[in-house]
Design an enzyme around this catalytic site. Structure first.
Site, PDB file in Angstrom:
ATOM      1  N   SER B  47       0.861  -1.162  -0.008  1.00  0.00           N
ATOM      2  CA  SER B  47      -0.060   0.081  -0.045  1.00  0.00           C
ATOM      3  C   SER B  47       0.953   1.170   0.097  1.00  0.00           C
ATOM      4  O   SER B  47       1.805   1.261   0.941  1.00  0.00           O
ATOM      5  CB  SER B  47      -0.874   0.100   1.220  1.00  0.00           C
ATOM      6  N   GLU B  48       0.462   2.147  -0.696  1.00  0.00           N
ATOM      7  CA  GLU B  48       1.552   3.368  -0.992  1.00  0.00           C
ATOM      8  C   GLU B  48       1.789   4.166   0.140  1.00  0.00           C
ATOM      9  O   GLU B  48       2.818   4.752   0.513  1.00  0.00           O
ATOM     10  CB  GLU B  48       0.823   4.215  -2.163  1.00  0.00           C
ATOM     11  N   ASN B  49       0.803   4.205   1.281  1.00  0.00           N
ATOM     12  CA  ASN B  49       1.206   4.742   2.399  1.00  0.00           C
ATOM     13  C   ASN B  49       2.152   4.112   3.305  1.00  0.00           C
ATOM     14  O   ASN B  49       2.179   4.451   4.541  1.00  0.00           O
ATOM     15  CB  ASN B  49      -0.416   5.422   3.113  1.00  0.00           C
ATOM     16  N   SER B  89       8.515   3.683  -0.179  1.00  0.00           N
ATOM     17  CA  SER B  89       7.030   3.179  -0.746  1.00  0.00           C
ATOM     18  C   SER B  89       7.215   3.246  -1.983  1.00  0.00           C
ATOM     19  O   SER B  89       6.931   2.539  -3.004  1.00  0.00           O
ATOM     20  CB  SER B  89       5.904   3.723  -0.049  1.00  0.00           C
TER      21      SER B  89
END
Lengths: 227, 218
Positions: B47-49, B89
């Site tokens: 997940s990008e976060n 990320s």
């Protein structure tokens, strides 16, 4: 003895000046330093340029800062959300400037600012509207655009625990932009759940070394839920 | 003609994700794929976060505001999962470390151009998030979308009329009607829903397709 602890959020942001560029950590509300933002609103500095992934949620935190009309410009990747009505209204009225940056370029520009680079080539955004007017180069058969660093006067971030030297560890996905923003500001101010005695953070697990942090502000959980 | 439901489409995409793949699921429709991943495969969701090894939604009452996905919904971390900052990320994306990303789209062009971030309407507030990084960074970029707009126009087009997210980046398109590979020779249909022949698929799509649909063997 070096002690970067500042007990009050108000004192911690007392020197944020009109026209300052301020990075604010967080992805949505995870990692958003709510108490520091509230203190910044109280401080009254205006004409701010804000760097954040989003443009505020609901009516609190960054959205409240926007609503108080303290922000001249926002640099972000994803302003439009279901609960970004404060930003949406200001933007539609032409009362806030938006610099939209792909999220990875935003992160890389912040990292470049913190690491002292002059600029860098990135493949992200090549050939799109967000690359218009930017220098391009083909390197090894791939196309890139030139992007410049972002540096700030202040970074307001939220970590989980810190010590009096400014070392920080974070909690879960609230880490997000905190560690990179900490490197890219003249003055990084971290609100933490707890200031722990020097030596109690595992040196192998410290995420942000204290050199990047000027002030550490403990925010007790009781205080947080009351806000 | 049968159209796949959203859940059936998610299930179809999930079947093609192999053991050991590092995968990012975009916000919206692709998020559903997580619920359909085969249980006998270890697949790493990013997940990008700042999350690798993302697990399903928590039980009600166990949500943690510090543990969310890119769509800002509460999630969990699998045993062995890790947290990291935004620089790392997006290095995973831009640096080509993700095997697959699955994205929604407004349009995909015959050459693999992707449009999924902005309608270009003058009153629209643009938002891009991590879409452009995923589009150019993942080794394979899969699009998951309805084949037709609500008014019946094909979302697979000769040239995108919406602003681009990335150039020639899409490798495969999963729709409620078909699975189509983007190849150097053109768009190659490899599967259709039961009852939909190649000729009708091509007519609905409105641009030339290559027929590579395997004969039914059952």
């Amino acid at each position: 003895m070096i002690d970067k602890t500042v007990v009050s959020p108000t004192a911690a942001v007392a020197d944020v000046f009109d026209g300052a560029t301020v990075m604010i950590g967080g992805f949505g509300t995870a990692g958003m330093p709510g108490e520091l933002i509230d203190a910044l609103i109280e401080r009254g500095a205006s004409d701010l340029t804000i760097v954040n992934n989003n443009a505020g949620n609901g009516e609190t935190g960054l959205a409240a800062l926007l609503k108080a009309r303290r922000v001249k410009k926002i640099i972000c990747s994803f302003p439009r959300q279901t609960d970004s009505h404060v930003f949406d209204a200001l933007y539609r009225a032409g009362e806030i400037e938006l610099e939209l940056v792909p999220q990875g370029n935003l992160a890389a520009r912040i990292q470049a600012g913190g690491a002292g680079f002059g600029a860098f080539f990135t493949p992200t955004g090549y050939g799109t509207l967000l690359a218009e007017g930017k220098e391009t180069r083909n390197i090894g058969g791939r196309n890139y655009i030139l992007e410049y660093p972002i540096r700030a006067d202040f970074a307001l971030i939220k970590a989980d625990r810190g010590d009096r030297w400014g070392n920080l560890v974070y909690r879960k996905t609230a880490r997000n932009f905190g560690p990179i923003m900490a490197t890219a500001a003249q003055c990084t101010i971290a609100q933490v759940r707890d200031v722990v005695p020097l030596g109690s953070l595992d040196p192998e697990a410290i995420v942000t070394p204290g050199i990047f942090v000027r002030r550490v502000v403990p925010i007790r959980v009781a205080q947080r839920s009351a806000a | 003609m049968n159209r796949l439901t959203r859940e059936q489409l998610a299930d179809r995409v999930a079947r093609d994700i192999p053991e050991g793949a590092y995968v990012n699921l975009g916000i919206g429709l692709p998020t559903l794929v997580a619920n359909h991943l085969p249980r006998d495969r270890e697949i790493f969701l990013q997940s990008e976060n700042g999350l690798l090894g993302m697990g399903p939604a928590p039980a009600p009452g166990h949500e943690d505001p510090d543990l969310i996905n890119a769509g800002k919904q509460p999630v969990t971390l699998l045993t062995g999962g890790a947290y990291f900052h935004h620089g790392d990320s997006f290095a995973m994306m831009r640096g080509g470390h993700l095997d697959i990303c699955v994205l929604g789209a407004f349009q995909v062009a015959a050459n693999g151009d992707l449009a999924n971030w902005h309608t270009g309407a003058s009153d629209a507030i643009p938002a891009v998030g991590g879409a452009m990084d995923l589009a150019i960074g993942a080794k394979r970029v899969w699009v998951m979308m309805d084949h037709l707009t609500r008014s019946g126009e094909s979302k697979i087009v000769a040239h995108c009329s919406y602003p681009l997210t990335g150039i020639a980046c899409v490798t495969r398109i999963y729709t409620d009607l078909a699975v189509i590979d983007v190849t150097p020779h053109g768009l190659q249909a490899i599967e259709t829903v039961p009852g939909l022949g190649f000729a009708e698929l091509e007519r609905l799509t409105g641009i030339p397709l290559i027929n590579a649909i395997a004969p039914v063997t059952e």
